[in-house]
Design a protein around this motif. Structure first.
Motif, PDB file in Angstrom:
ATOM      1  N   GLU A  70       0.831  -1.208   0.000  1.00 49.20           N
ATOM      2  CA  GLU A  70       0.000   0.000   0.000  1.00 49.20           C
ATOM      3  C   GLU A  70       0.865   1.258   0.000  1.00 49.20           C
ATOM      4  OE1 GLU A  70      -3.332   0.220  -0.436  1.00 49.20           O
ATOM      5  OE2 GLU A  70      -3.144  -1.943  -0.789  1.00 49.20           O
ATOM      6  N   PHE A  71       1.937   1.257   0.793  1.00 48.20           N
ATOM      7  CA  PHE A  71       2.870   2.393   0.759  1.00 48.20           C
ATOM      8  C   PHE A  71       3.413   2.584  -0.667  1.00 48.20           C
ATOM      9  CE2 PHE A  71       4.232   1.989   5.512  1.00 48.20           C
ATOM     10  CZ  PHE A  71       3.169   2.782   5.887  1.00 48.20           C
ATOM     11  N   LYS A  72       3.791   1.482  -1.266  1.00 44.56           N
ATOM     12  CA  LYS A  72       4.371   1.546  -2.607  1.00 44.56           C
ATOM     13  C   LYS A  72       3.365   2.097  -3.620  1.00 44.56           C
ATOM     14  CE  LYS A  72       7.099  -1.226  -5.845  1.00 44.56           C
ATOM     15  NZ  LYS A  72       7.695  -2.567  -6.101  1.00 44.56           N
ATOM     16  N   LYS A  73       2.115   1.647  -3.545  1.00 46.83           N
ATOM     17  CA  LYS A  73       1.077   2.146  -4.448  1.00 46.83           C
ATOM     18  C   LYS A  73       0.898   3.657  -4.300  1.00 46.83           C
ATOM     19  CE  LYS A  73      -1.720  -2.090  -4.356  1.00 46.83           C
ATOM     20  NZ  LYS A  73      -3.008  -2.660  -3.852  1.00 46.83           N
ATOM     21  N   LEU A  74       1.059   4.154  -3.073  1.00 41.57           N
ATOM     22  CA  LEU A  74       0.880   5.579  -2.802  1.00 41.57           C
ATOM     23  C   LEU A  74       2.087   6.411  -3.235  1.00 41.57           C
ATOM     24  CD1 LEU A  74      -0.701   5.345   0.773  1.00 41.57           C
ATOM     25  CD2 LEU A  74      -1.891   5.964  -1.348  1.00 41.57           C
ATOM     26  N   GLY A  75       3.164   5.736  -3.580  1.00 41.80           N
ATOM     27  CA  GLY A  75       4.381   6.456  -3.938  1.00 41.80           C
ATOM     28  C   GLY A  75       5.218   6.850  -2.743  1.00 41.80           C
ATOM     29  N   ILE A  76       4.917   6.258  -1.590  1.00 37.83           N
ATOM     30  CA  ILE A  76       5.704   6.497  -0.372  1.00 37.83           C
ATOM     31  C   ILE A  76       6.896   5.553  -0.380  1.00 37.83           C
ATOM     32  CG2 ILE A  76       5.683   6.364   2.152  1.00 37.83           C
ATOM     33  CD1 ILE A  76       2.708   7.102   2.038  1.00 37.83           C
ATOM     34  N   LYS A  77       8.086   6.092  -0.236  1.00 42.18           N
ATOM     35  CA  LYS A  77       9.318   5.312  -0.347  1.00 42.18           C
ATOM     36  C   LYS A  77       9.574   4.482   0.903  1.00 42.18           C
ATOM     37  CE  LYS A  77      10.352   7.223  -4.328  1.00 42.18           C
ATOM     38  NZ  LYS A  77      10.269   6.455  -5.608  1.00 42.18           N
ATOM     39  N   GLY A  78      10.309   3.400   0.706  1.00 40.07           N
ATOM     40  CA  GLY A  78      10.778   2.628   1.844  1.00 40.07           C
ATOM     41  C   GLY A  78      11.833   3.406   2.602  1.00 40.07           C
ATOM     42  N   ALA A  79      11.834   3.291   3.919  1.00 37.90           N
ATOM     43  CA  ALA A  79      12.763   4.068   4.746  1.00 37.90           C
ATOM     44  C   ALA A  79      14.169   3.492   4.738  1.00 37.90           C
ATOM     45  CB  ALA A  79      12.245   4.141   6.179  1.00 37.90           C
ATOM     46  N   TYR A  80      14.340   2.296   4.175  1.00 34.29           N
ATOM     47  CA  TYR A  80      15.641   1.633   4.198  1.00 34.29           C
ATOM     48  C   TYR A  80      16.092   1.320   2.766  1.00 34.29           C
ATOM     49  CZ  TYR A  80      14.103   1.268   8.983  1.00 34.29           C
ATOM     50  OH  TYR A  80      13.626   1.584  10.221  1.00 34.29           O
TER      51      TYR A  80
END
Length: 553
Positions: A70-80
């Motif tokens: 879901e983060f990825k779909k929103l365009g929110i990057k992984g913190a690591y």
């Protein structure tokens, strides 16, 4: 002068234009929070397919992958880098304590039955733990609090012994607002503190005496989840802690005291005074706990939106993804779905994250969204992140934590658990006003909720933290109705398989409003220049002050 005047007018116009632009930017993003997407998250995360979202199970794998996707779909990057996952080194323990404990007392043997009279576990990362000939001592509330001139361990050496202590603190017992915090539980009233203090005193074991009203939950809440636990891996195998950590019912305790020639009710009354002296029951505990150990990493799921101007500072949103998996059956159901605890809150965080992702102009400060593991077994995932975060505590402006959003419809109130702790209350008041709501302190401060969710992990390292939701005043039905809904949830669903989502009896509009509230508060914090502080009487102020000194060096 004319040029100066025109320049001043232009600057004012520019400021107004910029302010309006920022406001429209925020409103457009906020409006993307909607019931349809929220309900989809709630239904999925609390479905039987996710098997109660217990760490180390297929439920964990499904939950963390869903959130990361879901983060990825929103365009929110992984913190690591390319990853959303922070690995947390944990160990799962499945406990097998003795079925019965036989205690030889002055007036004959007392037999305690597992689950009926007591529950027990060990933090030791050993396959077997023996308690042998350990003297049993009643240590009042088990509190050492110099600021209250209080020391329940004064004058007695409990090294190698097992202490019995009352749940909550003397303020609750007396309802005296001048004693501790009166009806509001302090951290001294929490079982976690009592375990910690008993270990500092060198006790071999500790058992907290359960009473439903003082604990804030019934005995079944404890027995449902007593057979297993999860903790951080430790170099000393947790031998710095008490070998025995457990609970005993007040009924069983009264019987044990009576057989030992002591009056439990009278000693409990004496324990509300700082002049109380611990008392030996003149009997010993012999006891064995076996443990099956499973060493494995669990995962926090962490996404980041980088700030535009102050990217090295952040706001942290948090919600735990875990629940209790598959456990003892109740009414034919063994899946502890955790719909309200905490799928409803995770869904709200994902909706808030969507609003930030949809901002045309990103905020000045960075935003962290973290779904943490192992909250139900001691806030382990958040405790690990708080000390090993993407940003250090002194660069973390605030934590906003989602927990237990109930589907009661729109609410007039915004309940602040831990009201009066920090300046963050002012941010809540401003955002609540925009929604035609008012702020209010929690209705049941005796339950110690401020010390029972992940925001507390952030507070312990000095980060101002919020735990808020609509909880007390229904727009449609009023306060008494809301109070009854909360009561019903605690009694019938909390930490039980009955914590499921039923669309026919649920109204999610209040949860949507809360998700928008979280967005409003975080957006303002993320575009501010100030650092909200703890209030003078907060126990966390000194920790924050010390950490902020790093910024001046």
């Amino acid at each position: 002068m004319i040029l100066t005047s025109r320049l001043s007018i232009f600057i004012v116009f520019l400021m107004i234009f910029t302010s309006c632009k920022n406001e429209n930017n925020a409103l457009e993003a906020e409006h993307t929070i909607n019931l349809s997407d929220y309900e989809k998250h709630l239904i999925t995360l609390s479905s039987d397919e996710f098997q109660g979202r217990k760490p180390f199970t297929i439920g964990e794998e499904k939950a963390v992958n869903y959130i990361a996707d879901e983060f990825k779909k929103l365009g929110i990057k992984g913190a690591y880098g390319d990853s959303y996952f922070q690995n947390i080194p944990l160990v799962e323990q499945n406990f097998t304590p003795d079925d019965t404990i036989s205690i030889a007392t002055k007036d004959g043997d007392v037999v305690l039955e597992k689950t009926k009279d007591y529950i027990a576990r060990t933090p030791y990362l050993d396959s077997i733990v023996n308690i042998k000939n350990s003297e049993i001592v009643f240590a009042g509330y088990g509190i050492v609090a110099p600021e209250y001139n209080w020391n329940d361990y004064e004058g007695i050496d409990v090294k190698g012994k097992v202490v019995l202590v009352l749940v909550n603190d003397p303020g609750f017992a007396t309802q005296d607002p001048k004693l501790f915090k009166g009806n509001s539980m302090t951290y001294y009233g929490r079982w976690a503190y009592k375990y910690e203090e008993a270990a500092r005193q060198g006790a071999k074991g500790i058992m907290v005496i359960h009473a439903t009203k003082a604990a804030g939950y019934g005995w079944q809440v404890l027995t449902n989840t007593s057979s297993s636990g999860i903790s951080l891996q430790a170099k000393d195998n947790n031998h710095s802690k008490c070998a025995l950590q457990g609970w005993i019912t007040d009924t069983a305790c009264k019987n044990l005291f009576e057989k030992s020639g002591l009056n439990f009710d009278e000693l409990s009354k004496q324990a509300i005074s700082n002049k109380f002296k611990a008392v030996s029951l003149n009997c010993d505990l012999n006891f064995t706990i076996k443990s099956e150990l499973k060493f494995q990493n669990s995962k926090n799921v962490v996404g980041i939106i980088k700030g535009t101007e102050k990217a090295d500072e952040c706001i942290v949103y948090s919600a735990h993804w875990d629940h209790f998996g598959i456990g003892p059956k109740h009414n034919g159901d063994s899946i502890y779905n955790g719909a309200m605890d905490n799928a409803s809150a995770l869904a709200a965080m994902l909706e808030t994250a969507k609003a930030f992702a949809n901002l045309k102009e990103k905020p000045k400060r960075s935003i962290i969204f973290i779904a943490v593991t192992a909250e139900e077994t001691g806030m382990t995932g958040s405790a690990y992140y708080a000390k090993n975060g993407v940003f250090p505590p002194e660069k973390t402006i605030a934590n906003l934590n989602y927990e237990l959003l109930l589907p009661m419809g729109r609410m007039k109130d915004v309940t602040i658990t831990g009201f009066g702790q920090s300046e963050l209350d002012n941010y809540v008041a401003d955002a609540a006003k925009e929604q035609d709501r008012y702020i209010v302190e929690e209705a049941f401060p005796e339950n110690g909720m401020y010390y029972r969710s992940d925001h507390f992990s952030f507070a312990k390292v000095g980060i101002p933290s919020l735990f808020i939701k609509g909880w007390q005043d229904s727009r449609a039905h009023g306060k008494d109705w809301a109070k009854q809904q909360i009561k019903n949830y605690w009694e019938t669903a909390y930490h039980k398989p009955a914590d499921e989502y039923n669309p026919e009896t649920s109204n999610l509009e209040g949860c949507i409003e809360d998700a928008k509230l979280f967005f409003k508060i975080g957006y303002k914090l993320a575009n501010d220049d100030s650092y909200p502080t703890w209030n003078e009487k907060s126990e966390f102020k000194a920790i924050r002050d010390k950490s902020l000194l790093n910024l001046k060096k």
